[in-house]
Design a protein around this motif. Structure first.
Motif, PDB file in Angstrom:
ATOM      1  N   GLU A 190    -151.450 -43.588 -76.811  1.00 55.60           N
ATOM      2  CA  GLU A 190    -151.365 -44.359 -75.563  1.00 55.60           C
ATOM      3  C   GLU A 190    -152.750 -44.859 -75.126  1.00 55.60           C
ATOM      4  O   GLU A 190    -152.906 -46.016 -74.726  1.00 55.60           O
ATOM      5  CB  GLU A 190    -150.769 -43.496 -74.440  1.00 55.60           C
ATOM      6  CG  GLU A 190    -149.298 -43.178 -74.632  1.00 55.60           C
ATOM      7  CD  GLU A 190    -148.732 -42.357 -73.471  1.00 55.60           C
ATOM      8  OE1 GLU A 190    -149.351 -42.318 -72.387  1.00 55.60           O
ATOM      9  OE2 GLU A 190    -147.663 -41.735 -73.645  1.00 55.60           O
ATOM     10  N   SER A 193    -154.074 -47.581 -77.491  1.00 56.81           N
ATOM     11  CA  SER A 193    -153.304 -48.826 -77.319  1.00 56.81           C
ATOM     12  C   SER A 193    -153.654 -49.500 -75.998  1.00 56.81           C
ATOM     13  O   SER A 193    -153.811 -50.729 -75.942  1.00 56.81           O
ATOM     14  CB  SER A 193    -151.803 -48.532 -77.353  1.00 56.81           C
ATOM     15  OG  SER A 193    -151.448 -47.917 -78.560  1.00 56.81           O
ATOM     16  N   PHE A 295    -146.186 -48.008 -79.232  1.00 54.88           N
ATOM     17  CA  PHE A 295    -147.006 -48.431 -78.084  1.00 54.88           C
ATOM     18  C   PHE A 295    -147.899 -49.639 -78.354  1.00 54.88           C
ATOM     19  O   PHE A 295    -148.531 -50.135 -77.443  1.00 54.88           O
ATOM     20  CB  PHE A 295    -147.900 -47.271 -77.622  1.00 54.88           C
ATOM     21  CG  PHE A 295    -147.145 -46.004 -77.387  1.00 54.88           C
ATOM     22  CD1 PHE A 295    -146.084 -45.977 -76.485  1.00 54.88           C
ATOM     23  CD2 PHE A 295    -147.459 -44.846 -78.070  1.00 54.88           C
ATOM     24  CE1 PHE A 295    -145.369 -44.818 -76.275  1.00 54.88           C
ATOM     25  CE2 PHE A 295    -146.749 -43.679 -77.866  1.00 54.88           C
ATOM     26  CZ  PHE A 295    -145.699 -43.664 -76.965  1.00 54.88           C
ATOM     27  N   ARG A 296    -147.963 -50.052 -79.628  1.00 51.82           N
ATOM     28  CA  ARG A 296    -148.918 -51.108 -79.973  1.00 51.82           C
ATOM     29  C   ARG A 296    -148.288 -52.474 -79.966  1.00 51.82           C
ATOM     30  O   ARG A 296    -147.224 -52.673 -80.533  1.00 51.82           O
ATOM     31  CB  ARG A 296    -149.464 -50.874 -81.384  1.00 51.82           C
ATOM     32  CG  ARG A 296    -150.774 -50.184 -81.434  1.00 51.82           C
ATOM     33  CD  ARG A 296    -151.273 -50.206 -82.860  1.00 51.82           C
ATOM     34  NE  ARG A 296    -151.828 -51.501 -83.196  1.00 51.82           N
ATOM     35  CZ  ARG A 296    -152.011 -51.920 -84.453  1.00 51.82           C
ATOM     36  NH1 ARG A 296    -151.637 -51.180 -85.451  1.00 51.82           N
ATOM     37  NH2 ARG A 296    -152.555 -53.090 -84.677  1.00 51.82           N
ATOM     38  N   LYS A 297    -148.992 -53.440 -79.374  1.00 49.86           N
ATOM     39  CA  LYS A 297    -148.601 -54.842 -79.539  1.00 49.86           C
ATOM     40  C   LYS A 297    -148.895 -55.239 -80.971  1.00 49.86           C
ATOM     41  O   LYS A 297    -149.958 -54.959 -81.502  1.00 49.86           O
ATOM     42  CB  LYS A 297    -149.412 -55.722 -78.586  1.00 49.86           C
ATOM     43  CG  LYS A 297    -148.965 -55.635 -77.145  1.00 49.86           C
ATOM     44  CD  LYS A 297    -149.773 -56.594 -76.289  1.00 49.86           C
ATOM     45  CE  LYS A 297    -149.453 -56.391 -74.816  1.00 49.86           C
ATOM     46  NZ  LYS A 297    -150.456 -57.027 -73.941  1.00 49.86           N
TER      47      LYS A 297
END
Lengths: 298, 298
Positions: A190, A193, A295-297
């Protein structure tokens, strides 16, 4: 020593292999015949295959080691009329290296103790790589004198051998450590990210965290963000390492133990649900640091 | 250098004091007269008190440093007709050491840049102890050449001076690190409480975690369980250290930044709610490691 070994899976096979390399004589059992045959072929004359746990129990050995997937298998192997405990002499010591809930470990060890058998719980960390290299960590619960007596055996399979206190405490140490590991990994995922989506370079951010109060093993040794560290699963498509479904299993054990102890674990519980979500989406086979993909774009 | 210093609270006062010790001349402002008087008395002839931010801005200084509680105060000091920006020459550089959300930091810095003023965001970690000892960590965002130019100034107040990238990145680094810190601390508190309630010695458990994959700063340097480490708040009734309400503030900043970035932070968000609960119960003034009191059997 004459050692029985029950459970020759991904962990048990290399552990048994290292015991054989150290010169011990093995009496093995596994439901999967291919695993049994492989070990027989690798060490001709040093291994004997037996056809049931009760036969291993009755073979008059110095020690029996079990390495099983879950508590249900441990109960099935140790308890009942065909189990190890009903068929073993008091001369044979018992070591269970399965990762199971502390409650079951204590119940089985108490039955063993009541009939005069030494029993230690000794779950490991270090994965299949550690099992092959003989560098596992053993977390051992039970009588301290017996722990000392069998330290050579642990040393043949591992590097870091830790006495954790009375019966079941090996399981307690593992469950507590791995719950914190799961929480730290999601927390690191988290934080990395968030920082990157707000414009930071991943390596710069990791460098700051690793010299600050957010520092943790998941950040400085096993960073989940691709490209931050070399030679970690994040830099090879999350292959190898410690599977997400194994982390999910350990978080489930933590939740079970916490329920029995009426111990609140809000982050541990949410971590379990997050790995459950990840597993449901078909990612259980990926290394547990792949949780950052939630959680990552992209 | 002639330096303006606005905000002489628990952090600002010792920081200003260290700048004076390093030989700089200070032009100070704070709403609390006692704070102003104290610094005047300590350094006669080296400090001039001014009566408003706009006077500090108009004094023709080399640099103005601000150290304010929250974004609302930063906006009030910098913006509007009576603010620093409306009254400062382009010869005066600006450094904001307040911990605020990255978005506000970038907005104010963009206005400064548009009128030709250098502005750096430089939040700190290390608490009042670090501010007094001059051992703060500064996380600095903005132009790298300007960061280098003012490194001596940071070194007069801190020990670890880290360049984090463009404008606002100092705040991003702090918010990401402190969110992970809050998560790790609660995770450590849960893991220690779970292990101890299941029968482990706290020191033995901490020793295992600290040499295993659960290792983190909250466990090996700042363990929340009383008696595990000496010289930490847990061993003196959770006094001193980093207040729970300050952790709550930083988790709130993380939540705000995450919302703007549409970045999911499930553990960060639950950590915020847990510290909010703890604060509501009247514990906001205790060190943030006291969060373990929510989880420990007494």
């Amino acid at each position: 020593m004459k050692i029985g070994f029950i459970g020759l899976g991904n962990m048990g096979s290399p552990m048994a292999n290292n015991l054989l390399k150290a010169g011990h004589e093995l009496f093995i059992f596994d439901l999967v015949q291919a695993s049994v045959k492989k070990l027989l072929d690798q060490h001709p004359g040093k291994v004997r295959a037996l056809s049931a746990p009760k036969e291993v129990a009755a073979a008059g050995l110095d020690l029996i080691i079990t390495m099983l997937p879950a508590a249900v298998h441990v109960k099935s192997v140790y308890l009942g009329p065909d189990g190890v405990l009903a068929n073993v002499s008091t001369q044979t010591a018992l070591i269970d290296s399965s990762t199971i809930d502390p409650q079951t470990a204590r119940e089985v060890a108490a039955i063993a103790a009541a009939q005069g058998n030494v029993m230690l719980d000794a779950p490991v960390s270090g994965g299949t790589g550690g099992a092959e290299a003989g560098t596992l960590t053993f977390m051992v619960g039970g009588d301290e004198a017996e722990f000392t007596r069998y330290k050579n055996i642990f040393n043949a399979m591992g590097k870091n051998i830790v006495y954790c206190g009375g019966s079941g405490n090996g399981q307690v140490a593992k469950v507590a450590n791995n719950m914190l590991l799961g929480i730290s990994m999601i927390g690191t995922a988290e934080a990395m990210s968030l920082g990157v989506s707000l414009g930071m370079e991943p390596k710069v951010l990791a460098g700051i965290i690793n010299t600050s109060s957010g520092r943790c093993w998941s950040s400085d040794t096993y960073n989940p963000f691709p490209g931050v560290l070399e030679n970690v699963p994040a830099s090879r498509g999350y292959t190898g390492g410690f599977g997400s479904d194994l982390m999910l299993k350990d978080l489930g054990l933590a939740a079970e133990a916490a329920k029995l102890a009426k111990q609140p674990i809000p982050l541990g519980s949410l971590a379990q649900q997050i790995y459950q979500t990840f597993s449901l989406q078909g990612n259980g086979g990926l290394d547990f640091s792949a949780i950052i993909n939630l959680f990552r774009k992209k």
